[in-house]
Design a protein around this motif. Structure first.
Motif, PDB file in Angstrom:
ATOM      1  N   PRO A 208      13.696   9.609   9.830  1.00 17.56           N
ATOM      2  CA  PRO A 208      14.901   9.893   8.501  1.00 17.56           C
ATOM      3  C   PRO A 208      15.451   8.527   8.672  1.00 17.56           C
ATOM      4  O   PRO A 208      16.692   8.430   7.695  1.00 17.56           O
ATOM      5  N   ARG A 209      16.448   7.908   9.824  1.00 20.89           N
ATOM      6  CA  ARG A 209      17.188   6.441   9.706  1.00 20.89           C
ATOM      7  C   ARG A 209      16.150   5.218   8.512  1.00 20.89           C
ATOM      8  O   ARG A 209      17.230   4.332   8.150  1.00 20.89           O
ATOM      9  N   GLN A 210      15.488   5.064   8.483  1.00 20.54           N
ATOM     10  CA  GLN A 210      14.449   4.731   6.742  1.00 20.54           C
ATOM     11  C   GLN A 210      15.782   5.040   5.752  1.00 20.54           C
ATOM     12  O   GLN A 210      15.048   4.312   4.480  1.00 20.54           O
ATOM     13  N   VAL A 211      15.664   6.464   5.571  1.00 23.99           N
ATOM     14  CA  VAL A 211      15.948   6.548   4.579  1.00 23.99           C
ATOM     15  C   VAL A 211      16.769   5.832   3.526  1.00 23.99           C
ATOM     16  O   VAL A 211      16.325   6.111   2.217  1.00 23.99           O
ATOM     17  N   GLU A 212      18.307   5.736   3.924  1.00 20.50           N
ATOM     18  CA  GLU A 212      19.436   5.578   3.449  1.00 20.50           C
ATOM     19  C   GLU A 212      19.467   4.042   2.963  1.00 20.50           C
ATOM     20  O   GLU A 212      19.280   3.636   1.503  1.00 20.50           O
ATOM     21  N   ALA A 213      18.262   3.163   3.611  1.00 18.01           N
ATOM     22  CA  ALA A 213      17.965   1.641   3.348  1.00 18.01           C
ATOM     23  C   ALA A 213      17.531   1.498   1.695  1.00 18.01           C
ATOM     24  O   ALA A 213      17.390   1.258   1.001  1.00 18.01           O
ATOM     25  N   VAL A 214      16.431   2.480   2.172  1.00 17.40           N
ATOM     26  CA  VAL A 214      15.507   3.345   0.538  1.00 17.40           C
ATOM     27  C   VAL A 214      15.713   3.097  -0.810  1.00 17.40           C
ATOM     28  O   VAL A 214      15.855   2.906  -0.664  1.00 17.40           O
ATOM     29  N   ASN A 215      16.689   4.224   0.154  1.00 12.87           N
ATOM     30  CA  ASN A 215      17.753   5.046  -1.444  1.00 12.87           C
ATOM     31  C   ASN A 215      18.081   3.659  -1.984  1.00 12.87           C
ATOM     32  O   ASN A 215      18.527   3.905  -3.562  1.00 12.87           O
ATOM     33  N   GLN A 216      19.078   3.376  -0.952  1.00  8.93           N
ATOM     34  CA  GLN A 216      20.077   1.911  -1.531  1.00  8.93           C
ATOM     35  C   GLN A 216      19.181   0.748  -2.183  1.00  8.93           C
ATOM     36  O   GLN A 216      19.371   0.040  -3.261  1.00  8.93           O
ATOM     37  N   GLY A 217      18.242   0.658  -1.962  1.00 15.77           N
ATOM     38  CA  GLY A 217      17.950  -0.256  -1.859  1.00 15.77           C
ATOM     39  C   GLY A 217      16.722  -0.251  -3.772  1.00 15.77           C
ATOM     40  O   GLY A 217      16.529  -0.940  -3.992  1.00 15.77           O
ATOM     41  N   PHE A 218      16.460   0.946  -3.525  1.00 16.60           N
ATOM     42  CA  PHE A 218      15.902   1.302  -5.432  1.00 16.60           C
ATOM     43  C   PHE A 218      16.978   1.472  -6.087  1.00 16.60           C
ATOM     44  O   PHE A 218      16.177   1.328  -7.250  1.00 16.60           O
ATOM     45  N   ALA A 219      18.048   2.011  -5.394  1.00 16.21           N
ATOM     46  CA  ALA A 219      18.828   2.528  -6.763  1.00 16.21           C
ATOM     47  C   ALA A 219      19.597   1.090  -7.335  1.00 16.21           C
ATOM     48  O   ALA A 219      19.999  -0.017  -6.784  1.00 16.21           O
TER      49      ALA A 219
END
Length: 267
Positions: A208-219
């Motif tokens: 779960p701690r990877q989710v935010e970075a991935v969302n922000q990175g692709f947005a």
């Protein structure tokens, strides 16, 4: 436009984590019956998932491969409501993949994971199969199968082939593989930026701690959105015959369409 940047895996034999995964901010939760579940726990995992789905849960389900003893029972599970898509590991044989899709109890979208040299070799045939919505890159298994040790340049050809084949077949942009070091935030951000730059549409996550970075990175960034809005403000008020001039630069139709698509994603 609905976007799915982050796909978070959760083991099928850990039902206490299902709802937590849903609340993690991941755009899609993938309940795993394959690698994350030991053989003696497969039946219990399947039962856990069935109960959760019957109580309103919604998720992608990664099943075991067709060459395993758990495959048929996994297929039966797919009749339950709430399954957003089915993820098939080690997609490599076009005939077997087509048979799998035809055997599905419902018209479920299929995410096919390219995890072997054979799968990449036959990727043009794989993406041509009706029913496949998206490809994913099982980079860790692909490295094991091919002996490639370099996670960056060594996998560039494979990643580019997966993106190109997806585009040629009109599939959704593919999902990049997992980043295995959950403590390495900077590494995850680099992996995400690389995936986005190569044309991937999202990334598989294992924590779960990877989710935010991935969302922000692709947005889309605020700067990118502002750029797109300026281009469209000029383009929408100009009779475009060839190119338009903006800030001393010539902007032609491909750039305008790119700006238009970016604003749809941000909407």
């Amino acid at each position: 436009m609905i976007v799915n940047y982050s796909y978070l895996f959760v083991p099928g034999d850990r039902p206490e984590r299902f709802d937590k995964a849903i609340k993690s901010g991941a755009h899609a939760v993938v309940i795993d019956l394959e690698d994350a579940v030991q053989p003696e726990r497969k039946d219990a995992a399947r039962a856990n998932i069935a109960v959760w789905l019957e109580n309103g849960g919604k998720a992608v389900i990664r099943i075991n491969g067709a060459d395993t003893p758990w495959y048929e029972d996994d297929i039966a599970l797919l009749a339950h409501p709430g399954i957003r898509a089915v993820m098939l590991p080690k997609a490599e044989d076009p005939a077997s993949l087509a048979a799998f899709i035809s055997a599905l109890p419902a018209s479920l979208p299929v995410i096919a994971l390219i995890e072997t040299a054979r799968g990449l070799w036959d990727i043009e045939k794989i993406v041509a199969i009706k029913g496949i919505k998206q490809l994913g890159f099982g980079s860790v298994d692909f490295q094991l199968d091919t002996g490639i040790e370099d996670e960056n340049e060594g996998l560039l050809y494979a990643r580019s082939q997966i993106v190109l084949a997806s585009a040629m077949a009109g599939l959704a942009p593919p999902l990049d593989g997992v980043s295995v070091d959950i403590e390495d935030v900077a590494g995850l951000e680099r992996d995400t930026a690389r995936a986005k730059g190569l044309g991937f549409g999202g990334k598989l996550c294992i924590h779960p701690r990877q989710v935010e970075a991935v969302n922000q990175g692709f947005a889309p960034t605020a700067e990118a959105i502002a750029w797109a809005e300026r281009i469209m403000s000029v383009a929408d008020n100009t009779d475009i015959q060839g190119a338009i001039r903006l800030d001393g630069k010539m902007i032609d139709r491909p750039v305008i369409e790119r700006a238009r698509l970016l604003l749809k994603v941000d909407a």
